[in-house]
Design a protein around this motif. Structure first.
Motif, PDB file in Angstrom:
ATOM      1  N   THR A  15       0.838  -1.189   0.000  1.00 51.58           N
ATOM      2  CA  THR A  15       0.000   0.000   0.000  1.00 51.58           C
ATOM      3  C   THR A  15       0.876   1.243   0.000  1.00 51.58           C
ATOM      4  O   THR A  15       1.794   1.364   0.815  1.00 51.58           O
ATOM      5  CB  THR A  15      -0.907   0.004   1.244  1.00 51.58           C
ATOM      6  OG1 THR A  15      -1.646  -1.221   1.288  1.00 51.58           O
ATOM      7  CG2 THR A  15      -1.866   1.174   1.196  1.00 51.58           C
ATOM      8  N   SER A  16       0.605   2.175  -0.912  1.00 48.24           N
ATOM      9  CA  SER A  16       1.403   3.395  -0.999  1.00 48.24           C
ATOM     10  C   SER A  16       1.094   4.323   0.170  1.00 48.24           C
ATOM     11  O   SER A  16       0.079   4.182   0.855  1.00 48.24           O
ATOM     12  CB  SER A  16       1.106   4.117  -2.315  1.00 48.24           C
ATOM     13  OG  SER A  16      -0.217   4.617  -2.322  1.00 48.24           O
ATOM     14  N   VAL A  17       1.988   5.286   0.395  1.00 41.22           N
ATOM     15  CA  VAL A  17       1.790   6.263   1.471  1.00 41.22           C
ATOM     16  C   VAL A  17       0.505   7.051   1.233  1.00 41.22           C
ATOM     17  O   VAL A  17      -0.268   7.316   2.163  1.00 41.22           O
ATOM     18  CB  VAL A  17       2.998   7.218   1.555  1.00 41.22           C
ATOM     19  CG1 VAL A  17       2.735   8.325   2.577  1.00 41.22           C
ATOM     20  CG2 VAL A  17       4.263   6.446   1.917  1.00 41.22           C
ATOM     21  N   LYS A  18       0.260   7.414  -0.017  1.00 41.82           N
ATOM     22  CA  LYS A  18      -0.947   8.161  -0.363  1.00 41.82           C
ATOM     23  C   LYS A  18      -2.196   7.364  -0.004  1.00 41.82           C
ATOM     24  O   LYS A  18      -3.159   7.910   0.555  1.00 41.82           O
ATOM     25  CB  LYS A  18      -0.933   8.486  -1.858  1.00 41.82           C
ATOM     26  CG  LYS A  18      -2.137   9.284  -2.326  1.00 41.82           C
ATOM     27  CD  LYS A  18      -2.034   9.577  -3.816  1.00 41.82           C
ATOM     28  CE  LYS A  18      -3.264  10.344  -4.298  1.00 41.82           C
ATOM     29  NZ  LYS A  18      -3.181  10.638  -5.758  1.00 41.82           N
ATOM     30  N   GLN A  19      -2.176   6.072  -0.307  1.00 37.98           N
ATOM     31  CA  GLN A  19      -3.327   5.231   0.014  1.00 37.98           C
ATOM     32  C   GLN A  19      -3.501   5.088   1.520  1.00 37.98           C
ATOM     33  O   GLN A  19      -4.626   5.077   2.027  1.00 37.98           O
ATOM     34  CB  GLN A  19      -3.170   3.855  -0.638  1.00 37.98           C
ATOM     35  CG  GLN A  19      -3.354   3.860  -2.149  1.00 37.98           C
ATOM     36  CD  GLN A  19      -3.136   2.492  -2.746  1.00 37.98           C
ATOM     37  OE1 GLN A  19      -2.239   1.750  -2.344  1.00 37.98           O
ATOM     38  NE2 GLN A  19      -3.955   2.133  -3.723  1.00 37.98           N
ATOM     39  N   LYS A  20      -2.385   4.977   2.246  1.00 41.89           N
ATOM     40  CA  LYS A  20      -2.469   4.863   3.701  1.00 41.89           C
ATOM     41  C   LYS A  20      -3.089   6.113   4.314  1.00 41.89           C
ATOM     42  O   LYS A  20      -3.921   6.031   5.224  1.00 41.89           O
ATOM     43  CB  LYS A  20      -1.077   4.621   4.291  1.00 41.89           C
ATOM     44  CG  LYS A  20      -0.515   3.230   4.009  1.00 41.89           C
ATOM     45  CD  LYS A  20       0.864   3.066   4.630  1.00 41.89           C
ATOM     46  CE  LYS A  20       1.419   1.666   4.352  1.00 41.89           C
ATOM     47  NZ  LYS A  20       2.778   1.489   4.928  1.00 41.89           N
TER      48      LYS A  20
END
Length: 447
Positions: A15-20
């Motif tokens: 999971t990308s930082v943006k998604q987190k």
């Protein structure tokens, strides 16, 4: 003869930082609504509808919480070593009057990244050229495709049973695919890896709508499917207790379904044959029904969700077909809930147990609450109660819509269609009692 192929290792998806960050904001948003609803219940709105809304929102929060923070696609975990000999998979496709799409379905399986498969067709009393198409596919692929012809339509359950008995499947894994569904090239490879865990008895994949661009209704369903799979089944999978392995793509360990085959195939409810809900009912046997109803010596298996195993399935494109589908699903929901109720709580995580029984109870109460909030209270001068009720539904729809957008970044503004599911959900809740009162009516059956 097809040469054996080596299955390449799968890359772990992260999971990308943006998604987190986005997921954190969604959880914070739902949490804030819970706090607001507590205030409204205490000081402002009708107590009955307020408590119902508070509990419902809390359940949704729990589902998002586990789906976002705990769920891991079991095909990527690598916790269990692969078998020395690859799992062999027998794909069973029962079909009636589906001559066009079954060609696409077979082509997808034959071109799959997982080569250790065979296909068993069951022509379930088709009245068109479906049987002829199946025979052609067998002639083109005699070592990979088998065909069983039923003289008359017997229904999906008995068609699958005939495939297991007459078709002599070689696989220890049985893959069930609806005749209107087409798997992604790596779907079988991913879902089969789940069975490296010897305690997994069944697994289901993720469904997307193949005719998504046909009209507004199919777009709504595509966004709705995404939440039902990733959020709801993702949460259930955290506790190895997925309650419905979708008929569009599900895999079963053969030894997990053979004990219940006759009972499942000849299911009766209120004294008559009951055909709807074959997928949900078979899942329930694997979860614990075999042990509770068939033989105490039978095993209760893990049932999980494999998010990476994608299948594209045809969704109803007219409101009439959609309503008919929902009635069938609600009938099966009622029947299987009564089937599960005596044993689901046994040897299962407390969160899974509380979620399941609470969700079922709230679903039964939903039509009454909707009537109270949207009709009874406004007629008695409490219009704001209806407004708060609808706002709560719209907000939850928005959260599911944003989640869809995060998971499907290339779909443009399609995520907005998830919000349109809100008025439909209010209408469909009213179908619950109709489904119960007409449970013996077979006129809604498609197979």
């Amino acid at each position: 003869m097809m040469q054996a192929q080596t299955v390449a290792p799968l890359k772990v998806q992260r999971t990308s930082v943006k998604q987190k960050i986005a997921r954190g904001m969604i959880l914070a948003g739902i949490g804030s609504i819970i706090l607001v609803k507590i205030y409204l219940v205490v000081f402002v709105i009708d107590l009955i509808t307020g408590i119902y809304g508070l509990i419902t929102t809390s359940l949704v929060f729990v589902a998002f919480l586990f789906a976002f923070l705990k769920y891991q696609d079991p095909s990527f975990t690598g916790k269990f070593p692969p078998p020395e000999k690859p799992h062999f998979v027998s794909v069973i496709i029962p079909a009636k009057n589906d001559p066009v799409i079954i060609r696409k379905s077979v082509a997808a399986i034959l071109n799959s990244t997982y080569p250790h498969t065979e296909i068993i067709f069951v022509n379930d009393g088709s009245t068109d050229d479906t049987g002829a198409v199946m025979d052609e596919l067998h002639k083109e692929n005699p070592e990979k495709v088998k065909v069983i012809h039923m003289v008359q339509n017997v229904g999906k359950r008995r068609a699958i049973r005939e495939a297991l008995l007459q078709g002599s499947p070689k696989g220890e894994i049985i893959l069930l695919i609806d005749s209107d569904s087409v798997v992604k090239d790596d779907a079988i490879e991913k879902i089969v890896r789940v069975f490296d865990d010897p305690d997994v008895g069944a697994a289901t994949g993720s469904a997307k709508v193949i005719n998504v661009d046909q009209n507004i209704l199919t777009k709504i369903q595509d966004t709705w499917y995404d939440g039902q799979f990733f959020v709801i089944k993702g949460m259930e999978s955290c506790f190895n207790s997925v309650t419905c392995c979708s008929g569009s793509l599900s895999a079963y360990r053969k030894e997990a379904i053979l004990p219940c085959l006759d009972a499942w195939c000849n299911d009766k409810f209120l004294g008559i044959e009951f055909r709807p809900g074959d997928d949900r009912h078979l899942t329930s046997y694997v979860l614990g029904g075999n042990k509770h109803y068939i033989d105490r010596k039978n095993k209760s298996w893990k049932v999980v969700y494999c998010a990476g195993a994608l299948v594209y399935t045809e969704a109803p494109s007219t409101l009439k077909k959609f309503v008919n589908q929902q009635i069938r699903w609600k009938k099966s929901w009622v029947r299987v809930f009564l089937f599960n109720a005596p044993f689901f709580f046994k040897n299962r995580h407390v969160v899974s147990v509380l979620y399941y029984y609470t969700q079922m109870t709230l679903s039964l109460l939903a039509p009454i609450i909707a009537y109270r909030a949207l009709v009874y209270l406004p007629l008695n001068g409490r219009v704001y109660d209806a407004m708060f009720y609808l706002f709560g539904l719209l907000f939850l729809g928005l959260m599911f819509g944003i989640t869809y957008r995060l998971r499907n970044p290339d779909t443009g503004d399609r995520w907005l269609y998830r919000i349109l599911m809100t008025p439909l959900s209010v209408f469909f809740s009213s179908l619950m009692y109709y489904s119960i009162f007409t449970v013996k009516n077979k006129s809604w059956l498609t197979r």
